[in-house]
Design a protein around this motif. Structure first.
Motif, short mmCIF file in Angstrom:
data_model
loop_
_atom_site.label_atom_id
_atom_site.label_comp_id
_atom_site.label_asym_id
_atom_site.label_seq_id
_atom_site.Cartn_x
_atom_site.Cartn_y
_atom_site.Cartn_z
N ARG A 261 0.81 -1.22 0.00
CA ARG A 261 0.00 0.00 0.00
C ARG A 261 0.84 1.27 0.00
O ARG A 261 0.39 2.31 -0.45
CB ARG A 261 -0.91 0.02 1.24
CG ARG A 261 -1.78 -1.24 1.41
CD ARG A 261 -3.04 -1.18 0.58
NE ARG A 261 -3.87 -2.36 0.79
CZ ARG A 261 -4.85 -2.43 1.69
NH1 ARG A 261 -5.11 -1.40 2.48
NH2 ARG A 261 -5.56 -3.53 1.81
N ARG A 262 2.05 1.17 0.57
CA ARG A 262 2.90 2.37 0.65
C ARG A 262 4.36 1.95 0.83
O ARG A 262 4.65 0.99 1.55
CB ARG A 262 2.47 3.25 1.83
CG ARG A 262 3.35 4.48 1.99
CD ARG A 262 2.98 5.30 3.20
NE ARG A 262 3.93 6.39 3.39
CZ ARG A 262 3.91 7.25 4.41
NH1 ARG A 262 2.98 7.14 5.34
NH2 ARG A 262 4.81 8.21 4.50
N ARG A 263 5.25 2.69 0.21
CA ARG A 263 6.67 2.43 0.39
C ARG A 263 7.12 3.06 1.71
O ARG A 263 6.98 4.26 1.94
CB ARG A 263 7.48 3.02 -0.76
CG ARG A 263 8.98 2.76 -0.64
CD ARG A 263 9.72 3.28 -1.86
NE ARG A 263 9.29 2.60 -3.07
CZ ARG A 263 9.76 2.90 -4.29
NH1 ARG A 263 10.64 3.89 -4.44
NH2 ARG A 263 9.33 2.25 -5.34
N LEU A 264 7.67 2.24 2.60
CA LEU A 264 8.18 2.66 3.90
C LEU A 264 9.61 2.15 4.07
O LEU A 264 10.02 1.20 3.39
CB LEU A 264 7.31 2.10 5.03
CG LEU A 264 5.89 2.64 5.18
CD1 LEU A 264 5.14 1.83 6.23
CD2 LEU A 264 5.89 4.11 5.57
N PRO A 265 10.37 2.73 5.00
CA PRO A 265 11.68 2.15 5.32
C PRO A 265 11.52 0.68 5.67
O PRO A 265 10.58 0.30 6.38
CB PRO A 265 12.14 2.98 6.52
CG PRO A 265 11.44 4.29 6.37
CD PRO A 265 10.11 3.96 5.77
N PRO A 266 12.40 -0.19 5.18
CA PRO A 266 12.23 -1.63 5.38
C PRO A 266 12.03 -2.03 6.84
O PRO A 266 11.20 -2.89 7.14
CB PRO A 266 13.52 -2.22 4.80
CG PRO A 266 13.95 -1.22 3.78
CD PRO A 266 13.57 0.12 4.32
N ALA A 267 12.77 -1.42 7.76
CA ALA A 267 12.66 -1.82 9.17
C ALA A 267 11.28 -1.48 9.72
O ALA A 267 10.69 -2.26 10.48
CB ALA A 267 13.74 -1.12 10.00
N LEU A 268 10.73 -0.33 9.34
CA LEU A 268 9.41 0.07 9.81
C LEU A 268 8.33 -0.82 9.20
O LEU A 268 7.42 -1.29 9.89
CB LEU A 268 9.15 1.53 9.47
CG LEU A 268 7.76 2.10 9.83
CD1 LEU A 268 7.49 1.93 11.32
CD2 LEU A 268 7.66 3.57 9.42
N ALA A 269 8.43 -1.08 7.91
CA ALA A 269 7.45 -1.94 7.25
C ALA A 269 7.46 -3.34 7.86
O ALA A 269 6.40 -3.94 8.11
CB ALA A 269 7.74 -2.01 5.76
N ALA A 270 8.65 -3.87 8.13
CA ALA A 270 8.75 -5.20 8.72
C ALA A 270 8.14 -5.24 10.12
O ALA A 270 7.47 -6.22 10.49
CB ALA A 270 10.21 -5.64 8.78
N ALA A 271 8.32 -4.16 10.90
CA ALA A 271 7.76 -4.13 12.25
C ALA A 271 6.23 -4.16 12.20
O ALA A 271 5.59 -4.89 12.97
CB ALA A 271 8.24 -2.88 12.98
N VAL A 272 5.64 -3.37 11.30
CA VAL A 272 4.18 -3.36 11.19
C VAL A 272 3.67 -4.71 10.71
O VAL A 272 2.69 -5.25 11.24
CB VAL A 272 3.73 -2.23 10.23
CG1 VAL A 272 2.22 -2.30 9.99
CG2 VAL A 272 4.11 -0.87 10.80
N ASP A 273 4.35 -5.30 9.72
CA ASP A 273 3.91 -6.60 9.20
C ASP A 273 3.96 -7.68 10.27
O ASP A 273 3.07 -8.55 10.33
CB ASP A 273 4.77 -7.00 8.01
CG ASP A 273 4.48 -6.18 6.76
OD1 ASP A 273 3.41 -5.56 6.69
OD2 ASP A 273 5.34 -6.16 5.84
#
Length: 308
Positions: A261-273
């Protein structure tokens, strides 16, 4: 007064005094079972918020008890990211007096903003939610209804609202929480752990980052939170579509990756996932999530003891 007449009864007018020492300034909102007022506290010489049970539901004893229970918790708790209650009143009708918060709910803020929040702001919001949730867990409670409308943000400072469905870890009926936000184990019913609130943090951050929810079946998705007790002829957790799996989309499919849905810094995206994994045991702990989100913030890393 009949139920239909009470349902249409107007809220208290400005100048009304629901209890001595408090004057109503304005009616703020009416939910499925509550009226909320902007009020003036004579003792404190400041504004406050008053929550009362709606006139048409005052005969339901469990609602008054639910309101007073929440008020007592918020009166006794002290945390910078948790709304504070001043006092509870049992008679003539149950009510709770809360601090007045400046700012706006996260749901309203997301609707108003023309641009989605910066990734650093999403990470900061997450660390603050982790801090509040960590405190609640230390008090022996799960929040179980984390969502944007239960978070008020003012100049980057977030406060969590509403402990109306909070309960200790352990067995719970199906459907405790708000349909499109609750964790799969909340939808299904059964033992609940801190992992349910980690899901709540994750789904709130997903919406903050992307502007929409990972699970939605039409409508607002932010209906009145349920405490798991049967209502309107239903058995808890069941709806017209034939049981929990038909009612709750999070039981039918996994959450999409936030990166879709949105490009985020990899570490932040991984934390949410990781927060939105179906299996509660595979989600991070609150402390682990706080540490991961802190690493996504700009500036030097902070010591682990300051992250929660």
């Amino acid at each position: 007064m009949s139920a239909s007449a009470a349902r249409s009864a107007p809220p208290l007018a400005p100048g009304s005094r629901p209890v001595p020492g408090y004057e109503v300034l304005a009616h703020l909102t009416r939910t499925g079972w509550l009226d909320v007022y902007d009020a003036w506290s004579e003792e404190r010489a400041c504004r406050c918020a008053i929550k009362t049970v709606r006139p048409d539901r005052r005969g339901e004893r469990r609602l008054g008890e639910r309101l007073l229970r929440e008020g007592r918790w918020l009166r006794d708790f002290t945390h910078p990211h948790l709304v504070r209650a001043y006092e509870t009143v049992e008679s003539p009708e149950p009510l709770v007096v809360l601090e007045t918060l400046t700012g706006e709910t996260l749901s309203h803020l997301l609707d108003r903003l023309r641009r989605r929040p910066a990734a650093a702001d999403v990470a900061l919001l997450g660390t603050q939610l982790c801090s509040a949730v960590h405190y609640l867990h230390r008090q022996g409670l799960l929040h179980l209804d984390l969502k944007p409308s239960n978070v008020v943000v003012d100049c980057g400072h977030a406060k969590v609202l509403d402990l109306s469905v909070a309960r200790p870890p352990g067995p719970a009926p199906a459907g405790v929480g708000t349909r499109c936000y609750l964790a799969p184990e909340q939808a299904r019913g059964g033992p609940l752990t801190a992992a349910a609130d980690v899901w709540g943090i994750g789904i709130t951050l997903f919406e903050a980052a992307c502007g929409d929810r990972p699970f939605d079946r039409g409508g607002t998705g932010d209906e009145e939170p349920r405490d798991g007790e049967p209502r309107d002829g239903e058995r808890a957790g069941e709806g017209g579509s034939g049981g929990p799996a038909g009612r709750y989309p999070q039981l039918e499919r996994s959450a999409p990756a936030v990166g879709s849905r949105r490009r985020l810094p990899p570490a932040l995206a991984a934390a949410v996932d990781r927060c939105l994994r179906t299996d509660p045991s595979s989600r991070p702990t609150v402390a682990g999530l706080a540490a991961a989100l802190a690493e996504a913030l700009p500036g030097p890393p902070r010591p682990a003891s300051s992250r929660v």
